[in-house]
Design a protein around this motif. Structure first.
Motif, PDB file in Angstrom:
ATOM      1  N   ARG A  44       0.562  -1.200   0.081  1.00 36.05           N
ATOM      2  CA  ARG A  44      -0.039  -0.056  -0.048  1.00 36.05           C
ATOM      3  C   ARG A  44       0.862   1.175  -0.019  1.00 36.05           C
ATOM      4  N   PHE A  45       1.838   1.193   0.741  1.00 34.15           N
ATOM      5  CA  PHE A  45       2.709   2.463   0.871  1.00 34.15           C
ATOM      6  C   PHE A  45       3.459   2.812  -0.257  1.00 34.15           C
ATOM      7  N   LYS A  46       4.046   1.605  -0.988  1.00 34.89           N
ATOM      8  CA  LYS A  46       4.816   1.632  -2.009  1.00 34.89           C
ATOM      9  C   LYS A  46       3.915   2.406  -3.190  1.00 34.89           C
ATOM     10  N   ALA A  47       2.686   1.763  -3.489  1.00 31.06           N
ATOM     11  CA  ALA A  47       1.979   1.971  -4.401  1.00 31.06           C
ATOM     12  C   ALA A  47       1.532   3.378  -4.211  1.00 31.06           C
ATOM     13  N   THR A  48       1.235   3.864  -3.198  1.00 28.91           N
ATOM     14  CA  THR A  48       0.762   5.173  -2.989  1.00 28.91           C
ATOM     15  C   THR A  48       2.037   6.294  -3.165  1.00 28.91           C
ATOM     16  N   ILE A 372      -3.085  15.746  -5.758  1.00 22.18           N
ATOM     17  CA  ILE A 372      -2.571  14.500  -6.385  1.00 22.18           C
ATOM     18  C   ILE A 372      -2.274  13.614  -5.322  1.00 22.18           C
ATOM     19  N   GLY A 373      -1.941  14.062  -4.042  1.00 21.75           N
ATOM     20  CA  GLY A 373      -1.740  12.973  -3.136  1.00 21.75           C
ATOM     21  C   GLY A 373      -2.792  12.214  -2.685  1.00 21.75           C
ATOM     22  N   VAL A 374      -3.850  13.019  -2.509  1.00 21.34           N
ATOM     23  CA  VAL A 374      -5.302  12.491  -2.133  1.00 21.34           C
ATOM     24  C   VAL A 374      -5.672  11.483  -3.262  1.00 21.34           C
ATOM     25  N   VAL A 375      -5.691  12.107  -4.288  1.00 24.44           N
ATOM     26  CA  VAL A 375      -6.178  11.222  -5.444  1.00 24.44           C
ATOM     27  C   VAL A 375      -5.376  10.106  -5.666  1.00 24.44           C
ATOM     28  N   ALA A 376      -4.067  10.073  -5.451  1.00 18.58           N
ATOM     29  CA  ALA A 376      -3.153   8.905  -5.594  1.00 18.58           C
ATOM     30  C   ALA A 376      -3.375   7.831  -4.522  1.00 18.58           C
ATOM     31  N   GLY A 377      -3.559   8.523  -3.359  1.00 17.50           N
ATOM     32  CA  GLY A 377      -3.745   7.414  -2.322  1.00 17.50           C
ATOM     33  C   GLY A 377      -5.170   6.744  -2.358  1.00 17.50           C
ATOM     34  N   VAL A 378      -6.139   7.161  -2.856  1.00 16.64           N
ATOM     35  CA  VAL A 378      -7.281   6.689  -3.119  1.00 16.64           C
ATOM     36  C   VAL A 378      -7.337   5.487  -4.157  1.00 16.64           C
ATOM     37  N   ILE A 379      -6.562   5.842  -5.402  1.00 14.65           N
ATOM     38  CA  ILE A 379      -6.459   5.114  -6.524  1.00 14.65           C
ATOM     39  C   ILE A 379      -5.571   3.736  -5.894  1.00 14.65           C
ATOM     40  N   ALA A 380      -4.435   4.207  -5.134  1.00 13.70           N
ATOM     41  CA  ALA A 380      -3.579   3.094  -4.729  1.00 13.70           C
ATOM     42  C   ALA A 380      -4.217   2.052  -3.850  1.00 13.70           C
ATOM     43  N   HIS A 381      -5.021   2.674  -2.865  1.00 11.53           N
ATOM     44  CA  HIS A 381      -5.980   1.823  -2.182  1.00 11.53           C
ATOM     45  C   HIS A 381      -6.838   0.968  -2.733  1.00 11.53           C
ATOM     46  N   GLY A 383      -6.696  -0.197  -5.596  1.00  7.74           N
ATOM     47  CA  GLY A 383      -5.848  -1.172  -6.502  1.00  7.74           C
ATOM     48  C   GLY A 383      -5.218  -2.206  -5.434  1.00  7.74           C
ATOM     49  N   VAL A 384      -4.727  -1.791  -4.529  1.00  8.64           N
ATOM     50  CA  VAL A 384      -4.012  -2.808  -3.407  1.00  8.64           C
ATOM     51  C   VAL A 384      -4.928  -3.699  -2.353  1.00  8.64           C
ATOM     52  N   LYS A 385      -6.266  -3.251  -2.460  1.00  8.09           N
ATOM     53  CA  LYS A 385      -7.011  -3.996  -1.389  1.00  8.09           C
ATOM     54  C   LYS A 385      -7.174  -5.357  -1.908  1.00  8.09           C
ATOM     55  N   GLY A 412     -11.566 -10.164 -13.134  1.00 11.49           N
ATOM     56  CA  GLY A 412     -10.058  -9.726 -13.259  1.00 11.49           C
ATOM     57  C   GLY A 412      -9.130 -10.818 -12.801  1.00 11.49           C
ATOM     58  N   GLU A 413      -7.607 -10.526 -13.296  1.00  9.87           N
ATOM     59  CA  GLU A 413      -6.734 -11.205 -12.839  1.00  9.87           C
ATOM     60  C   GLU A 413      -6.921 -11.550 -11.204  1.00  9.87           C
TER      61      GLU A 413
END
Lengths: 1011, 158
Positions: A44-48, A372-381, A383-385, A412-413
């Motif tokens: 999660r941290f890495k993706a964010t 961008i930080g907020v948006v990126a955090g949401v997207i990463a979350h 994807g990673v969940k 999906g995969e």
């Protein structure tokens, strides 16, 4: 899906009651690091972090680049603007001054002043009126205009000025001196109390063109300040004159009463527009100060450029400021005033635009970072969940909780991954269950096996009893209807039934046979592949044969056929017949039956062993009874080895008897040999004694010879001493000789030098002779010429010609006289030279004489040395003689020594011989000892079988008689060994005694009696 | 002194020969033809390069240019030993065309009268014999020096 919902662990739920089943350990947490997983290494941290980095880095880079570019451009623009401002101001002031310069020239050409008629016709008042009009026309530009005569006195002045004498003013002197208009530097005027610029121009008479006076205008500095009101927004303006003194500044003094001033200022300006107030001038800061002091870097800039920009620190208020600098440009014929303008702007103000830009960019970048930080955090979350959920589930699997399942959503995969994970969990669960069932059965089989292995029948080798137990156990454990054990007969053509157990009737039967002729395929298969696990008998041609037998086996459906092997050879089989249904023989079942087959083979083996041991015991008992012909049967087992060894032991008994006889014969022969050897030793020893006497005599001879040689050596020493003295004398004589030779050398050198001097003298004499010959030829020529003159004179009859001739004669006479003188001088020189030569010759003579003396001395020295060396020769001869004598003596010694050596060698040879003999003797004694020992051992061994005594009755008696004569006693033999090492002569004599003693030795008599 | 007696003795004075040695040859000059015997240092001789090798050069003497002829070169075809001081017989006005030239000789021997020769020189006989040494003495004649001597030798230029 809930990750944490886990059912009880399978392991704990399925624990069986049977303790012997091995526990399948499912490792609790496989990887302990799962628990310690830190936030920083999480996906999660890495993706964010990656998303934020990708989103923000370009914004940051573009923002920084844009800012730096804009900053550079703005800075450059500000600097350029500052410079252009300064140049604009300078240009404006320069134009203003140019106008004033034009004005004064026009004024100076006014006919009122220039035209003498008009001048005389106009009154001073009219002139003043004209000037006043002019002042008014240029509203507030001029403070005053004055018309001054050429003595410096005012003729006419405008209303504001007073009458004065200007003769000492710089402009007056400047105009009178150059005849050109003059502009003064701004200075403080006492008459007005303000800063004034004086402009003057000469007034020329229109007719005479003579300077009759000058027109002077005063321009207040305040007027220039007024002019610059348009540039208030540019910044603070400073004007400085040639000496960099600031005479005009728009900067206000920053003091406490500034606000009051500000309120008053407009009024004052209104009131005192015409008359520039002193106060206003003083209110300006920096006026009267030097610009170079205020702005430290200015001087450097002024040296290099006429305009420029400077980033400097105000020396007064210590503020960073941007300073535009421009020199007043020259316009037309305006003299170069060398004034310059400084435009001062506070740095902060100048770069305000840049600061705005910086702030905007910073805020913008920050805002975009946050968004961008907020948006990126949401997207990463998002994807990673699913991946995290899958990881958590797999972690549960790792801890053994296989009931956990993942929720399946979408296509999906990640969903495919989840499905696979679930399927994997199912498979693992199924595997675990199978494994546990197998373990339970295996435990049961092991228990049975261990019970059977401990059974009494097996240990005692009771095969039949054991096989009953085995068939029963197999039938019960594997639930097989019929279990039978079959063994081959001797030629492997028949399998006979050892035991057969029927599970349903719980009965044992036996005695049935299978002939090879009836079941050829089955027997052949057993020969090559005895292990048959036929799940269905109809599939296997070998087992199919069994069905058609007459023994009622047609109901067999599955057969397990396991071989019983001893030492790699099939001796029988265990057969399990499963009826009615097809049965798959599992590996653990096959292993169980194989183990039982091994137990059967052990039982068979032990039975064989017991049979063989009983046979051996029989043979031993026969030998015990004295029958040495008895032989045990040899088989290929361990017991066969025992039998073989036993047979060989019996054979050895007869061998030992023959050995005893041979040894006894050898002992007697050796004893005779020893006797002869002892005699040889005795004669050798006598020879040795004689040889030793010879050695003694020779040694005495050697001693005498040595004494003789010692005397000779003494004589030699004495003669050598004499020789050394003689040599010392010789050395002294040679030293004297060397000195003499040195003196001779010196004398020779001196003679050589003198000969050189002589040569020089001879050379001089030669030269003299040449001179003389020249003089002679000259004289001759002179004489010839004289004769010619005389001939000529004889032709002449004129006395005057005679006079000429006479003069010539006179000249010739003079010549001759001079020549005579020269000759005389030459002779004198020759005399001197010859005396010198004489002296040199006499010196040489003396030297040669002294040399003669030296040579005599030298000869004497040589004689002396020859005598001395004669002495040396005599002494040497003596020494040589002595040496010869010594040599002879030495020869004698050598001879004696050689003789002695030879004798000693002989002794050595004899001693060696003796040693060899004694060695032989000793060895033989040892052999005798060994032989007798062997004999004793043999006899002792011989005592065991009593049966042999009767068989070989005759031979040992013959041997015993021989033994009695020749064999030595063991004790006496040991004694002989000691003695032989101490003294040979004694040993040789004693040997005989011992030999006789040995004959009477009673040890063998005792042994023979025993025999 | 009596003039008459003197005249005969004077005549004898005039009729003399200067005897010179040139190499192995003795040469006699009639004393009337001889102006003077000069001793000249070789360094004073100015060499004339384009003339016959017999012309040794010229020398300045008493305001006159005196050409020097090495007569040994003519007699023997070779130059004699070089000396630092050379003896020169300068011919007088009596020698007509040869007046003033100097004949280089090895040595001026003596002044000898006509009687002192065993056979005097005649018109056709130019050879005399010295009484002491029995050596033949040549009489100097102008023909001994050919006219070619005084022409520059072009061949030497080549």
């Amino acid at each position: 899906m809930t990750v944490n919902s886990s059912k009880p662990v399978l392991r704990s739920a399925k624990v069986t009651s049977n303790e012997s089943i091995p526990q399948i350990q499912v490792n609790s947490p496989i990887n302990p690091s799962f628990n310690k997983r830190s936030f920083w290494s999480s996906l999660r941290f890495k993706a964010t972090f990656l998303a934020i980095a990708i989103g923000t880095l370009p914004v940051l880079v573009i923002g920084t680049a844009g800012y730096s570019l804009a900053d550079r451009i703005i800075r450059e623009q500000v600097r350029l603007r500052q410079q252009s401002d300064a140049e604009l101001v300078a240009d404006k002031v320069s134009r203003f001054m140019f106008e004033r310069y034009g004005d004064i020239q026009i004024l100076a050409q006014q006919p009122v002043f220039t035209n003498p008629k008009l001048r005389s016709s106009t009154t001073v008042a009219e002139q003043e009126q004209f000037l006043n009009n002019y002042v008014k026309a240029y509203d507030s530009v001029y403070s005053s205009i004055e018309f001054i005569d050429k003595d410096g006195n005012d003729i006419a002045v405008s209303s504001a000025a007073a009458y004065e004498n200007h003769k000492n003013d710089d402009y007056f002197q400047g105009v009178i001196a150059t005849g050109r208009p003059f502009i003064s530097q701004p200075r403080f005027s006492s008459s007005t109390g303000t800063q004034q610029i004086f402009i003057a121009a000469p007034v020329r008479d229109s007719e005479t063109n003579q300077i009759i006076g000058l027109v002077q205008t005063r321009v207040s500095v305040a007027a220039i300040k007024e002019l610059l009101s348009d540039f208030e927004d540019v910044g603070e303006l400073h004007f400085a004159d040639t000496s960099s003194r600031i005479f005009l500044s728009t900067e206000e003094i920053e003091s406490d009463d500034v606000p009051e001033k500000n309120s008053n200022e407009p009024q004052e300006i209104d009131e005192e527009q015409d008359d520039q107030s002193l106060d206003e001038d003083e209110s300006s800061a920096h006026v009267g100060e030097l610009a170079n002091d205020l702005f430290p870097d200015l001087a450097q800039l002024r040296e290099t450029a006429t305009s420029g920009v400077l980033l400097t620190v105000d020396a007064i208020d210590q503020e960073e400021e941007l300073l535009g600098y421009a020199v007043l440009p020259a316009i037309g014929d305006l003299p170069n005033l060398e004034w310059f303008v400084l435009v001062e702007t506070e740095l902060e103000e100048a770069f305000r635009a840049q600061q705005y830009l910086q702030r905007t960019l910073f805020v913008g970048t920050l805002l975009s970072l946050v968004i961008i930080g907020v948006v990126a955090g949401v997207i990463a979350h998002r994807g990673v969940k699913p991946i995290e959920e899958a990881a958590a589930t797999v972690e549960q699997f790792g801890q053994g909780k296989f009931e956990t399942r993942l929720a399946i959503r979408g296509t999906g995969e990640v969903t495919t991954l989840n499905i696979n994970v679930n399927w994997m969990a199912d498979q693992i669960q199924a595997l675990l269950e199978t494994l546990q069932q197998n373990a339970a059965q295996l435990g049961q089989q092991n228990t049975v096996l261990s019970t059977l292995a401990r059974s009494e029948a097996l240990i005692q080798g009771n095969t039949r009893e054991a096989s009953r137990a085995f068939t029963e156990a197999i039938a019960h454990t594997l639930t097989v209807e019929r279990v039978s054990i079959w063994l081959y007969n001797r030629d492997r053509s028949v399998l006979s039934d050892l035991d057969q157990y029927h599970l349903s009737s719980q009965q044992h039967t036996d005695g049935s046979d299978l002939n090879e002729a009836d079941f050829p395929k089955y027997f052949r298969t057993l020969e090559f592949e005895p292990f048959i696990a036929a799940d269905d008998v109809y599939d296997n041609p070998a087992t199919q044969e069994l069905l058609i037998s007459e023994l009622g086996w047609s109901d067999i459906q599955a057969i397990l056929n396991v071989p019983i092997q001893i030492a790699g050879r099939t001796v029988g089989i265990i057969r399990c017949d499963h009826l009615q249904t097809v049965r798959a023989w599992r590996a653990d079942e096959q292993a169980f039956v194989t183990s039982l087959a091994n137990l059967v083979s052990i039982a068979l083996e032990s039975e064989f062993l017991q049979q063989e041991v009983s046979h051996l015991l029989d043979v031993v008992s026969e030998v015990e009874d004295g029958d040495l012909t008895a032989q045990a049967k040899v088989s290929d087992r361990t017991t066969g080895l025992v039998a073989d060894t036993f047979n060989r032991l019996i054979e050895r008994l007869s061998d030992v008897l023959t050995q005893v006889v041979q040894a006894a014969q050898q002992v007697s022969a050796r004893a005779n040999q020893q006797k002869t050897m002892a005699e040889i030793v005795a004669t050798n020893t006598e020879q040795q004694a004689q040889a030793v006497n010879q050695v003694l005599q020779l040694t005495e001879q050697v001693e005498q010879a040595a004494q003789g040689s010692a005397e000779k050596v003494n004589a030699t020493v004495v003669s050598l001493q004499t020789m050394s003295v003689a040599v010392g004398q010789g050395q002294t004589a040679i030293a004297t000789l060397t000195q003499g030779i040195d003196v001779l050398q010196e004398g020779t050198d001196r003679i050589v030098q003198q000969m050189k001097t002589l040569g020089e003298f001879v050379g001089l004499a030669d030269q003299f002779v040449q001179d003389q010959s020249q003089i002679a030829s000259l004289t001759q020529t002179l004489a010839l010429n004289a004769s010619l003159v005389a001939a000529r004179a004889s032709e002449q009859r004129d006395p005057r010609q005679f006079a000429v001739v006479a003069r010539e004669f006179d000249a010739i006479a003079n010549h001759v006289s001079r020549l005579a003188q020269q000759t005389n001088e030459g002779l004198l020189t020759l005399e001197q030279r010859s005396t010198q030569i004489h002296s040199v010759v006499s010196i040489i003579d003396a030297n040669i004489q002294s040399l003669g003396g030296l040579v005599r001395g030298f000869t004497e020295g040589v004689d002396q040395s020859s005598r001395v060396f004669g002495n040396v020769q005599i002494v040497t001869n003596n020494a040589v003689n002595a040496g010869e004598t010594v040599t002879q003596a030495n020869y004698a010694i050598v001879n004696a020594a050689q003789s002695a050596a030879q004798v000693v060698r002989e002794i050595a040879t004899i001693a060696n011989k003796t040693a060899e003999l004694s060695q032989q003797t000793r060895m033989q004694s040892e052999e005798v000892d060994t032989l007798s020992n062997q004999l004793l051992q043999s006899i002792q061994f011989f005592q065991l079988p009593t049966g042999m005594n009767d068989d070989n009755d005759l031979q040992p008696r013959v041997d015993l008689s021989q033994v009695q004569e020749t064999t030595l006693d063991v004790n006496s033999n040991v004694e002989l060994k000691d003695i032989s090492e101490e003294n040979r002569i004694q040993s040789s004599s004693e040997l005989e005694d011992l030999g006789s003693k040995s004959r009477t030795s009673d040890r063998f008599q005792i042994s023979s009696e025993a025999l | 002194m009596d003039v008459e007696t003197n005249s005969s003795s004077l005549q004898s004075l005039q009729d003399r020969y200067i005897l010179t040695q040139i190499g192995q040859q003795q040469l006699a000059f009639p004393s009337q033809w001889v102006a003077e015997i000069l001793l000249i240092e070789r360094s004073q001789v100015l060499i004339l390069p384009f003339y016959d090798s017999a012309i040794l050069g010229v020398v300045h003497h008493r305001g006159q240019i005196v050409p020097l002829v090495a007569i040994q070169q003519i007699f023997e075809g070779m130059a004699g030993a070089t000396r630092e001081i050379i003896s020169v017989v300068q011919l007088s006005q009596k020698a007509d065309s040869l007046a003033g030239i100097g004949i280089v000789v090895d040595r001026a021997l003596e002044n000898r009268s006509h009687e002192q020769f065993t056979n005097a020189f005649s018109e056709h006989d130019h050879v005399a014999v010295s009484p002491q040494t029995e050596q033949t003495i040549l009489l100097f004649r102008p023909e001994m020096l050919s006219d070619r001597l005084w022409e520059p030798q072009c061949s030497q230029l080549v």
